[in-house]
Scaffold this motif. Sequence first.
Motif, PDB file in Angstrom:
ATOM      1  N   ASP A  84       0.810  -1.220   0.000  1.00 45.44           N
ATOM      2  CA  ASP A  84       0.000   0.000   0.000  1.00 45.44           C
ATOM      3  C   ASP A  84       0.844   1.270   0.000  1.00 45.44           C
ATOM      4  OD1 ASP A  84      -3.051  -0.616   0.357  1.00 45.44           O
ATOM      5  OD2 ASP A  84      -2.014  -2.069   1.609  1.00 45.44           O
ATOM      6  N   PRO A  99       1.616   2.269  -3.874  1.00 46.90           N
ATOM      7  CA  PRO A  99       0.440   2.887  -4.508  1.00 46.90           C
ATOM      8  C   PRO A  99       0.137   4.289  -3.973  1.00 46.90           C
ATOM      9  CG  PRO A  99      -0.016   0.591  -4.045  1.00 46.90           C
ATOM     10  CD  PRO A  99       1.312   0.898  -3.402  1.00 46.90           C
ATOM     11  N   ARG A 152      -9.854  -2.012  -0.579  1.00 47.10           N
ATOM     12  CA  ARG A 152      -8.950  -0.868  -0.624  1.00 47.10           C
ATOM     13  C   ARG A 152      -7.500  -1.272  -0.408  1.00 47.10           C
ATOM     14  NH1 ARG A 152      -9.424   1.773   3.596  1.00 47.10           N
ATOM     15  NH2 ARG A 152      -8.331   3.656   2.877  1.00 47.10           N
ATOM     16  N   GLN A 155      -4.384  -0.994  -2.840  1.00 45.64           N
ATOM     17  CA  GLN A 155      -4.651   0.133  -3.735  1.00 45.64           C
ATOM     18  C   GLN A 155      -4.199   1.460  -3.128  1.00 45.64           C
ATOM     19  OE1 GLN A 155      -5.867  -0.650  -6.747  1.00 45.64           O
ATOM     20  NE2 GLN A 155      -5.968  -2.789  -6.071  1.00 45.64           N
TER      21      GLN A 155
END
Length: 504
Positions: free
Chosen positions: A96, A99, A293, A296
Amino acid sequence: MEIFANLALGLETALSPTNLVFCFAGVFLGTLVGVIPGIGPLAAISMLFPITFHLNPTAALIMLAGIWYGTSYGGSTASILLNIPGTTSSAITCLDGYPLARQGKAGVALLMTTVASFIGGSIGIVLLTLFSPVIAAYALTFGSAEYFSLMLLGLVAASSISGASALKGLAMVILGMLIATIGMDSQSGTARYTFGSLDLLDGLSISALAMGLFGVGEIIASVRRITVKDIDRKGITFRSMLPNREELKRSWLPMLRGSSIGAFFGALPGTGPSVAAFMSYAVEKRVSREPQRFGQGAIEGVVAPESANNAADQTAFIPTMALGIPGSATMALMLGALMIHGISPGPNLITDQPALFWGLVMSFWIGNVLLVILNLPLIGLWVRLLLVPYHLMYPAILIFVCIGAYSVRYVVFDIFAVMIFGALGYAMRIFGWPAAPLLLGFVLGPLVEQHFRRAMVLARGDFTAILERPISGTVLAITALLLVWSIWSGLRQRNGALASAKQS
């Protein structure tokens, strides 16, 4: 009131000018090493281990510990900016963190990892302060039989849980214990496995073994693997680091959960910060109302593992300092530093060396504060460091490794030993053999032998006397079950791989 007196003693020790300098040096070097992909905390401590021979024990441990938990702070920088983990425990942050950087929120991710690391480290220090004296006081009732059983359990657990293959881990533990027998027997003075070489009479140096296996082996493996990618240096400013209200709201509960998970797994042998980070990420994804989520750019996927691995870094010292039983290869090096200075690790350490123990604990607070101060203003420096080509960096590292190996005993043989262990470490990486259990076996092997022989003398050669003692018998039973499970799971995994290979 005794706890406050101990904390005051520790604060006085940690705030001495000499210890402050080495605390700063440790956390700075730890952050620096964590930022550079491919080295890692174990390799860094191995390469800097010879320096501690010329320091007093307290300063040596404070510096080594600073490197240890400092790498967790720095490791997230490369994970977020390059998608290359600086350390193993920071690998999960890539999912994460990178991203978020691609979305223009690299500054927010870097700031929140620093905050999460500080909170996780603080919770770990509190638990270390509260539980270490209690465990040490209980462990004072242990004899050689109990210590032999606990060390054996630690070796089996570390080799079984941390590695991909339990059988390979156990084999490496045995190899490490065999290498540790080289030299003169401490009780009889008989030369063992020296093959007539005078250089081997004193045994093999722990610094040569560690620097070769982890330092040189890691560098050789990283030479062709690490490449520098483009980084938006101008996009990382102090203003860009400020999170919004929603990001703050999503972060504080994952920090607390990650710290709790990290504190638990850090105290267990063979798990450590890497397992803690992966477990905390999995828990956050499971409890989240929006699991899609994750991967991402979820801020929870960054702060949870970062708080977990820093809490684990601190609680890993609980069994190491209170029992003298390291749960990881890095903690084994910490014990090695103590033993080189003539200090016996174990429950007596807290009572016999209160200034050392409590000074080390209070230095964790100072080190964590220094890391927050260092990381935020120097992010620009770490970004520029990531742009240095690795092929210009590793030759200088190898030179320092050779100098460090020679400076321990001023024996040329140690340089050749580093080369041999470096080649062995690289070969082990190629064939998938774990190096950490070998170091654990090398450090704990002589202690296991010493306590076993002492227990046998007290029992007049009757091994059943160890089994009849409640604590040692229970621990050995758990060890046997874990050993059977490890061998069975290893054979099942191997048979499954052979079956899938035949089908394909």
